[in-house]
Design a protein around this motif. Sequence first.
Motif, PDB file in Angstrom:
ATOM      1  N   LYS A   1       0.851  -1.189   0.000  1.00 20.75           N
ATOM      2  CA  LYS A   1       0.000   0.000   0.000  1.00 20.75           C
ATOM      3  C   LYS A   1       0.886   1.239   0.000  1.00 20.75           C
ATOM      4  O   LYS A   1       1.719   1.411   0.884  1.00 20.75           O
ATOM      5  N   CYS A   2       0.707   2.091  -0.994  1.00 19.50           N
ATOM      6  CA  CYS A   2       1.498   3.326  -1.110  1.00 19.50           C
ATOM      7  C   CYS A   2       0.635   4.505  -0.681  1.00 19.50           C
ATOM      8  O   CYS A   2      -0.467   4.699  -1.204  1.00 19.50           O
ATOM      9  N   ARG A   3       1.148   5.297   0.233  1.00 21.11           N
ATOM     10  CA  ARG A   3       0.350   6.380   0.823  1.00 21.11           C
ATOM     11  C   ARG A   3       0.824   7.777   0.414  1.00 21.11           C
ATOM     12  O   ARG A   3       0.069   8.729   0.508  1.00 21.11           O
ATOM     13  N   LYS A   4       2.073   7.889  -0.029  1.00 15.44           N
ATOM     14  CA  LYS A   4       2.583   9.210  -0.398  1.00 15.44           C
ATOM     15  C   LYS A   4       2.023   9.658  -1.742  1.00 15.44           C
ATOM     16  O   LYS A   4       1.815   8.840  -2.643  1.00 15.44           O
ATOM     17  N   ARG A   5       1.829  10.939  -1.881  1.00 19.55           N
ATOM     18  CA  ARG A   5       1.272  11.492  -3.111  1.00 19.55           C
ATOM     19  C   ARG A   5       2.202  11.225  -4.290  1.00 19.55           C
ATOM     20  O   ARG A   5       3.404  11.451  -4.214  1.00 19.55           O
ATOM     21  N   GLY A   6       1.639  10.758  -5.376  1.00 19.13           N
ATOM     22  CA  GLY A   6       2.404  10.523  -6.589  1.00 19.13           C
ATOM     23  C   GLY A   6       3.075   9.164  -6.671  1.00 19.13           C
ATOM     24  O   GLY A   6       3.556   8.766  -7.732  1.00 19.13           O
ATOM     25  N   GLU A   7       3.101   8.420  -5.564  1.00 18.26           N
ATOM     26  CA  GLU A   7       3.758   7.116  -5.573  1.00 18.26           C
ATOM     27  C   GLU A   7       2.788   5.995  -5.922  1.00 18.26           C
ATOM     28  O   GLU A   7       1.617   6.038  -5.558  1.00 18.26           O
ATOM     29  N   THR A   8       3.294   5.006  -6.635  1.00 19.71           N
ATOM     30  CA  THR A   8       2.527   3.812  -6.961  1.00 19.71           C
ATOM     31  C   THR A   8       3.372   2.580  -6.647  1.00 19.71           C
ATOM     32  O   THR A   8       4.565   2.688  -6.371  1.00 19.71           O
ATOM     33  N   ALA A   9       2.729   1.423  -6.712  1.00 18.31           N
ATOM     34  CA  ALA A   9       3.397   0.166  -6.363  1.00 18.31           C
ATOM     35  C   ALA A   9       4.234  -0.351  -7.529  1.00 18.31           C
ATOM     36  O   ALA A   9       3.768  -0.412  -8.672  1.00 18.31           O
ATOM     37  N   TRP A  10       5.480  -0.742  -7.220  1.00 16.11           N
ATOM     38  CA  TRP A  10       6.398  -1.303  -8.209  1.00 16.11           C
ATOM     39  C   TRP A  10       6.888  -2.652  -7.722  1.00 16.11           C
ATOM     40  O   TRP A  10       6.869  -2.942  -6.530  1.00 16.11           O
ATOM     41  N   ILE A  11       7.369  -3.467  -8.656  1.00 15.25           N
ATOM     42  CA  ILE A  11       7.896  -4.784  -8.327  1.00 15.25           C
ATOM     43  C   ILE A  11       9.321  -4.908  -8.847  1.00 15.25           C
ATOM     44  O   ILE A  11       9.575  -4.676 -10.029  1.00 15.25           O
TER      45      ILE A  11
ATOM     46  N   ARG B   1       6.982 -15.028 -13.882  1.00 11.24           N
ATOM     47  CA  ARG B   1       5.642 -14.467 -14.068  1.00 11.24           C
ATOM     48  C   ARG B   1       5.340 -13.540 -12.897  1.00 11.24           C
ATOM     49  O   ARG B   1       5.448 -13.938 -11.740  1.00 11.24           O
ATOM     50  N   VAL B   2       4.964 -12.317 -13.242  1.00 19.43           N
ATOM     51  CA  VAL B   2       4.651 -11.306 -12.238  1.00 19.43           C
ATOM     52  C   VAL B   2       3.155 -11.002 -12.309  1.00 19.43           C
ATOM     53  O   VAL B   2       2.618 -10.745 -13.385  1.00 19.43           O
ATOM     54  N   SER B   3       2.488 -11.049 -11.168  1.00 16.90           N
ATOM     55  CA  SER B   3       1.047 -10.814 -11.119  1.00 16.90           C
ATOM     56  C   SER B   3       0.705  -9.853  -9.995  1.00 16.90           C
ATOM     57  O   SER B   3       1.379  -9.832  -8.966  1.00 16.90           O
ATOM     58  N   TRP B   4      -0.339  -9.074 -10.205  1.00 19.40           N
ATOM     59  CA  TRP B   4      -0.840  -8.227  -9.131  1.00 19.40           C
ATOM     60  C   TRP B   4      -2.325  -7.963  -9.339  1.00 19.40           C
ATOM     61  O   TRP B   4      -2.844  -8.078 -10.445  1.00 19.40           O
ATOM     62  N   LYS B   5      -2.983  -7.621  -8.256  1.00 17.08           N
ATOM     63  CA  LYS B   5      -4.413  -7.348  -8.320  1.00 17.08           C
ATOM     64  C   LYS B   5      -4.741  -6.177  -7.400  1.00 17.08           C
ATOM     65  O   LYS B   5      -4.562  -6.262  -6.194  1.00 17.08           O
ATOM     66  N   PRO B   6      -5.197  -5.064  -7.980  1.00 16.82           N
ATOM     67  CA  PRO B   6      -5.616  -3.939  -7.145  1.00 16.82           C
ATOM     68  C   PRO B   6      -6.956  -4.238  -6.493  1.00 16.82           C
ATOM     69  O   PRO B   6      -7.733  -5.065  -6.987  1.00 16.82           O
ATOM     70  N   SER B   7      -7.230  -3.605  -5.382  1.00 19.82           N
ATOM     71  CA  SER B   7      -8.488  -3.811  -4.676  1.00 19.82           C
ATOM     72  C   SER B   7      -9.658  -3.463  -5.586  1.00 19.82           C
ATOM     73  O   SER B   7      -9.735  -2.363  -6.140  1.00 19.82           O
ATOM     74  N   GLY B   8     -10.557  -4.410  -5.772  1.00 17.97           N
ATOM     75  CA  GLY B   8     -11.726  -4.174  -6.611  1.00 17.97           C
ATOM     76  C   GLY B   8     -11.440  -4.207  -8.092  1.00 17.97           C
ATOM     77  O   GLY B   8     -12.335  -3.965  -8.908  1.00 17.97           O
ATOM     78  N   GLY B   9     -10.184  -4.496  -8.480  1.00 19.75           N
ATOM     79  CA  GLY B   9      -9.819  -4.510  -9.892  1.00 19.75           C
ATOM     80  C   GLY B   9      -9.566  -5.907 -10.416  1.00 19.75           C
ATOM     81  O   GLY B   9      -9.790  -6.900  -9.732  1.00 19.75           O
ATOM     82  N   LYS B  10      -9.064  -5.979 -11.654  1.00 20.14           N
ATOM     83  CA  LYS B  10      -8.815  -7.258 -12.301  1.00 20.14           C
ATOM     84  C   LYS B  10      -7.369  -7.711 -12.089  1.00 20.14           C
ATOM     85  O   LYS B  10      -6.473  -6.902 -11.897  1.00 20.14           O
ATOM     86  N   LEU B  11      -7.168  -9.004 -12.157  1.00 24.08           N
ATOM     87  CA  LEU B  11      -5.851  -9.592 -12.016  1.00 24.08           C
ATOM     88  C   LEU B  11      -4.978  -9.234 -13.212  1.00 24.08           C
ATOM     89  O   LEU B  11      -5.412  -9.315 -14.362  1.00 24.08           O
ATOM     90  N   VAL B  12      -3.759  -8.814 -12.958  1.00 25.77           N
ATOM     91  CA  VAL B  12      -2.771  -8.522 -13.991  1.00 25.77           C
ATOM     92  C   VAL B  12      -1.703  -9.604 -13.899  1.00 25.77           C
ATOM     93  O   VAL B  12      -1.162  -9.855 -12.827  1.00 25.77           O
TER      94      VAL B  12
ATOM     95  N   SER C   1      -2.408   0.478  -4.436  1.00 30.53           N
ATOM     96  CA  SER C   1      -2.494  -0.648  -3.508  1.00 30.53           C
ATOM     97  C   SER C   1      -2.723  -1.937  -4.288  1.00 30.53           C
ATOM     98  O   SER C   1      -3.657  -2.020  -5.090  1.00 30.53           O
ATOM     99  N   VAL C   2      -1.865  -2.926  -4.077  1.00 35.40           N
ATOM    100  CA  VAL C   2      -1.993  -4.185  -4.801  1.00 35.40           C
ATOM    101  C   VAL C   2      -1.617  -5.379  -3.933  1.00 35.40           C
ATOM    102  O   VAL C   2      -0.881  -5.259  -2.956  1.00 35.40           O
TER     103      VAL C   2
END
Length: 233
Positions: free
Chosen positions: A53-63, A72-83, A105-106
């Motif tokens: 979970k990223c809380r700072k403004r402008g930041e997103t989740a990276w792997i 194989r890299v997978s992630w799923k945001p809350s309420g979203g579809k599996l990537v 958040s993923v």
Amino acid sequence: MSTPVCALAVGAALLTPMTAGSAQAAPAPAPAAAQKSDVVAKAGFHTKKGTLKCRKRGETAWIWDSAVGASRVSWKPSGGKLVSRIWKHDPSGASTRTIPTWRKSVKWKVTSSWGNPNNLNKVYGYCSSQGWRVGKASDKLKQKKSGTKTCSAGKTVYISSAGIGNIKHRFKSTSGGALRTHNFGGSQQVLVTDRATPTEMRSVKWRVEAWSIKNTLPDAQTGRVKLSCISKY
């Protein structure tokens, strides 16, 4: 509707927090069983998963994904579809990918998917506004290429380049919105190597920049730049 992390098991990705080792005096010889365990640990691991979970403004989740062959890299945001997608690595040795989710958040997972079932070396999730993680900072902009790319319905734009130096992929939707940046920094060395960025957008304005690295690489080149359309996750 949220999906438990275990739902990512099919072709998921591996991420683990990075920890720094500390110097210490040489230990006494370990028993044979312990030595065998150490050898297994050094051989790599098969899979990891977690929640970020990223809380700072402008930041997103990276792997961060360091492996041999492919993973194989997978992630799923809350309420979203599996990537979920296969990421290729250098088949002759370990290489690193910094993979953007563009989500705050993923739940994520990384899994070994090529050859040796334990081909993962280092995997972890982190929050960033650009993805840059290691290596020396970029110095001066030496070269750039830009344009627009639009894909057919059901497809999204995928940016790849193979330049020299600190390469940055920048893009934004053709309909407006925030500028996104994938700054590769020193994560994939300074030699010609493939840098890849999934935009998850159907139509983008894009720019690939090659920056010199101070006291290390005075010149930089964008090299080959390719814009592709890939299936939505």
